[in-house]
Design an enzyme around this catalytic site. Structure first.
Site, mmCIF file in Angstrom:
data_model
loop_
_atom_site.group_PDB
_atom_site.id
_atom_site.type_symbol
_atom_site.label_atom_id
_atom_site.label_comp_id
_atom_site.label_asym_id
_atom_site.label_seq_id
_atom_site.Cartn_x
_atom_site.Cartn_y
_atom_site.Cartn_z
ATOM 1 N N THR A 1 0.806 -1.226 0.000
ATOM 2 C CA THR A 1 0.000 0.000 0.000
ATOM 3 C C THR A 1 0.840 1.278 0.000
ATOM 4 O OG1 THR A 1 -0.114 -0.141 2.410
ATOM 5 C CG2 THR A 1 -1.956 -1.081 1.157
ATOM 6 N N ASP B 1 6.881 -12.759 3.294
ATOM 7 C CA ASP B 1 6.419 -11.394 3.618
ATOM 8 C C ASP B 1 7.581 -10.408 3.768
ATOM 9 O OD1 ASP B 1 4.459 -9.432 3.894
ATOM 10 O OD2 ASP B 1 4.558 -9.518 6.076
HETATM 11 O O1 LIG Z 1 2.992 -7.142 3.998
HETATM 12 C C1 LIG Z 1 1.852 -7.471 4.299
HETATM 13 O O2 LIG Z 1 1.276 -8.325 3.659
HETATM 14 C C2 LIG Z 1 1.226 -6.853 5.423
HETATM 15 C C3 LIG Z 1 1.179 -5.539 5.717
HETATM 16 C C4 LIG Z 1 1.505 -4.469 4.781
HETATM 17 C C5 LIG Z 1 0.678 -4.475 3.570
HETATM 18 O O3 LIG Z 1 -0.048 -5.398 3.300
HETATM 19 C C6 LIG Z 1 0.733 -3.360 2.612
HETATM 20 O O4 LIG Z 1 1.269 -2.301 2.916
HETATM 21 O O5 LIG Z 1 0.216 -3.552 1.513
HETATM 22 C C7 LIG Z 1 0.764 -5.166 7.053
HETATM 23 O O6 LIG Z 1 0.042 -5.957 7.693
HETATM 24 O O7 LIG Z 1 1.130 -4.086 7.487
#
Ligand SMILES: O=C(O)/C=C(\CC(=O)C(=O)O)C(=O)O
Length: 302
Positions: A77, A257
């Site tokens: 994200t 991850d």
């Molecule tokens: O790395 C992951 O899957 C989990 C994340 C970050 C995320 O998903 C993102 O920023 O898109 C989280 O729980 O902060």
């Protein structure tokens, strides 16, 4: 542009161990990210966190150190719907990587085709309020219908407590669907309890749904952490992941991850995360499906 990391940000482990567990040939790390570098691929103005840079070169070095063969790089994200860093990494990796992008409804058919040609095979819908602003469900469903003819799937990221509200929406997705991080169960609750069994029921009732048995380091409440040679880390997550692997052996995926965004109290040694695998996939046959056969079929059509 220079960025200041979110206060308290933990950088990824700088010297991961070489795993004891030897990964089978063809293993796919089906959940990892690239971040920036911000000077080349700026972070999104809509982001909720500013990470450390984590480049494609560093990801490929980790891949080789762990004995992983291929990666599925998932748009995070912090890059919003600008998939440039992802596409750049995919182009460098060639057949050794596939991607999952984030797109908005205004994306053109030509842009979708360019993403496909770069190796993208899915889009991610994120429902974590700490990570994204709300997107209307009709927009997401429209996107799901646009990507279906490309043979892509939808990756969904949500927390267990939100599943009852999201059920009907997930049910309406016309493609294969991949659940991130087992739907983030509260592992202080029982495996046979109502909350986790709702995820199990969703997987049982939807043969198009798959599940990543990822992120024990995010889900664990009692540890011990995968640090300092600990070979039995995140014990409280094992029953949940093992249950999913054993009940849905043909629809599970594994991933690191890396670089582990937004962890708060420790940063795991990625080598020890590989050593976690035999705790949740306890036979060679299950390991082969989890690590090689399932992701190869979903992302490489073989
Ligand atoms: O790395 C992951 O899957 C989990 C994340 C970050 C995320 O998903 C993102 O920023 O898109 C989280 O729980 O902060």
């Amino acid at each position: 542009m220079k960025y200041n990391k979110t206060p308290g940000w933990l950088d990824f482990h700088q010297a991961p161990s070489v795993p004891h567990f030897v990964l089978p040939e063809g293993t796919v790390d089906a959940h990892c990210h690239v971040f920036g570098p911000g000077e080349v691929f700026p972070y999104s103005s809509e982001r909720k966190y500013t990470p450390c840079d984590a480049s494609k070169k560093q990801l490929f070095a980790l891949r080789d150190r762990l004995g992983v063969s291929r990666n599925v790089i998932v748009q995070a994200t912090c890059h919003g719907d600008d998939n440039s860093a992802l596409v750049d990494a995919l182009k460098s990796a060639g057949e050794l990587a596939r991607g999952v992008a984030t797109v908005k409804r205004n994306i053109s058919d030509k842009e979708l085709k360019n993403l496909h040609d770069a190796g993208v095979r899915g889009v991610r819908f994120n429902f974590l309020k700490r990570l994204v602003d709300f997107t209307p469900k009709d927009e997401l469903l429209e996107i799901a219908h646009r990507i279906a003819p490309l043979g892509w799937h939808v990756v969904i990221y949500f927390e267990a407590a939100d599943l009852p509200d999201l059920w009907d929406f997930f049910d309406a997705i016309p493609t294969k669907v991949v659940v991130d991080h087992m739907g983030r169960p509260d592992v202080s609750k029982p495996v046979d309890g109502e909350e986790f069994q709702l995820l199990v029921r969703m997987l049982r009732e939807h043969e198009n749904m798959w599940c990543k048995v990822t992120c024990p380091e995010r889900l664990s409440l009692t540890g011990p952490a995968a640090l300092n040679g600990e070979l039995a880390p995140y014990k409280d997550v094992v029953p949940f992941a093992k249950y999913i692997v054993e009940n849905f052996p043909d629809r599970v995926l594994w991933g690191t991850d890396w670089p582990h965004p937004n962890l708060k109290d420790h940063m795991p040694d990625d080598g020890l995360l590989v050593d976690f695998i035999p705790l949740i996939a306890t036979t060679v046959a299950l390991q082969e499906k989890l690590l090689v056969k399932n992701p190869s079929g979903l992302y490489w059509d073989k």
